[in-house]
Design an enzyme around this catalytic site. Sequence first.
Site, short mmCIF file in Angstrom:
data_model
loop_
_atom_site.label_atom_id
_atom_site.label_comp_id
_atom_site.label_asym_id
_atom_site.label_seq_id
_atom_site.Cartn_x
_atom_site.Cartn_y
_atom_site.Cartn_z
N TYR A 38 0.85 -1.20 0.00
CA TYR A 38 0.00 0.00 0.00
C TYR A 38 0.88 1.25 0.00
O TYR A 38 1.07 1.89 1.01
CB TYR A 38 -0.88 -0.03 1.25
CG TYR A 38 -1.89 1.10 1.40
CD1 TYR A 38 -2.82 1.38 0.40
CD2 TYR A 38 -1.95 1.86 2.57
CE1 TYR A 38 -3.75 2.39 0.56
CE2 TYR A 38 -2.88 2.87 2.74
CZ TYR A 38 -3.78 3.13 1.73
OH TYR A 38 -4.71 4.13 1.90
N ASP A 86 -8.09 0.28 -2.56
CA ASP A 86 -8.76 1.43 -3.18
C ASP A 86 -8.28 1.78 -4.58
O ASP A 86 -8.99 2.48 -5.31
CB ASP A 86 -8.66 2.70 -2.31
CG ASP A 86 -9.35 2.58 -0.98
OD1 ASP A 86 -10.19 1.69 -0.84
OD2 ASP A 86 -9.04 3.37 -0.08
#
Length: 448
Positions: A174, A226
């Site tokens: 991430y 996301d």
Amino acid sequence: MKITSTGLLALSSLLPLALGQSQLYGQCGGIGWSGATTCVSGATCTVVNAYYSQCLPSSASSSTPPPTSTSSTGTGTTTSSAPGSTGTTTPVAGNPFEGYEIYLSPYYANEVANAVTQISDPTTAAAAATVANIPTFIWLDQVAKVPSLGTYLADASSKQQSEGKNYLVQIVVYDLPDRDCAALASNGEFSIADNGEADYHNYIDQIVAQIKQYPDVRVVAVIEPDSLANLVTNLSVPKCANAQTTYLECVTYAMQQLSAVGVIMYLDAGHAGWLGWPANLSPAAQLFTSLYSNAGSPSGVRGLATNVANYNALVATTPDPITQGDPNYDEMLYIEALAPMLGSGFPAHFIVDQGRSGVQDIRQQWGDWCNVLGAGFGTRPTTNTGSSLIDSIVWVKPGGECDGTSNTSSPRYDAHCGLPDATPNAPEAGTWFQAYFETLVEKANPPL
């Protein structure tokens, strides 16, 4: 799934050794910070950004890249190739979680242990302490955290050899440049305009170098929460439109390089309230399928992760009123609708985050994601999922780590964190939110 426990007594050794010092991985500085500015022995106060400095292991604060040579004497079955290779290992057959002990994150165990000391009610404190024995994913959301992965892998390898068990380490990759392009709270450290793509490649290369040393330890990764979902629904946001090409290139690089060292990956696929709408299903499936195919169908890609850091039920008893209009109102329905649309050999296997899904019908809008008021810990990680499509229920988001600040003057303030159904007095994203953790404990369903 078996869950290994380090024992609650062992947690006491992780607590700060002296008053006035921040514990390992605790905050130690930043604009507006009024707490301790020094760290316990073995940790160095490291600037993450202007608003947040963190006590990281002294070795992790070094800018020296980790070694790339293989030093493990384990007998793992995966093979590896050097960073830069797009080769793949033999794919894992069957559910990768079956038959493995899940390594407990020392990072999160330390946060929980410190939180327990701040809870005055003995019943709540005892329940809170048990959370340290529930496996959560380790988030590599900064380059500075990558060297710690080697420490965890070495520990897992040692346990594996001494206990005669197979260990699995769960991580979240991430750190995309211009991360979370449609939000503000969790903006990352890399910018596309400032060498971001090359910085991301280096970040992945460092992760690969750590994993390559311990081929005997299985690693399961969630890839970039996301990011791909934003490319399905938010290309009208200029920052997302600008990031599209870079996101696809970087995720491709991550899939190829991590696959080369045997990492089992689940690409993040948003959640039912995001990509589960009928109009979004086909574009989402096309994106995942084309990305996978264009990357050469990396054998390490096992499938998709849903509901990461969100609150949706796996199976809702009744539809939440906010889901009206979407026939796929829970994660099971979303997965069952998406799976048949995935083509070109894309592996339709899933994991579902239920770490904060214990209480339903608490949001005013389905898109409300920030420290939702009244949330509770949900179903514990298990491979008994009720669906052949779902490999495991997992806890990807470590409950108690904040989604975003409610301070409207912060540059990282996101309006979602100031909504009536967001918990007030929230600190910066990624930092510990004690009051929120206590609520998650008290409202856990099933109870802790």
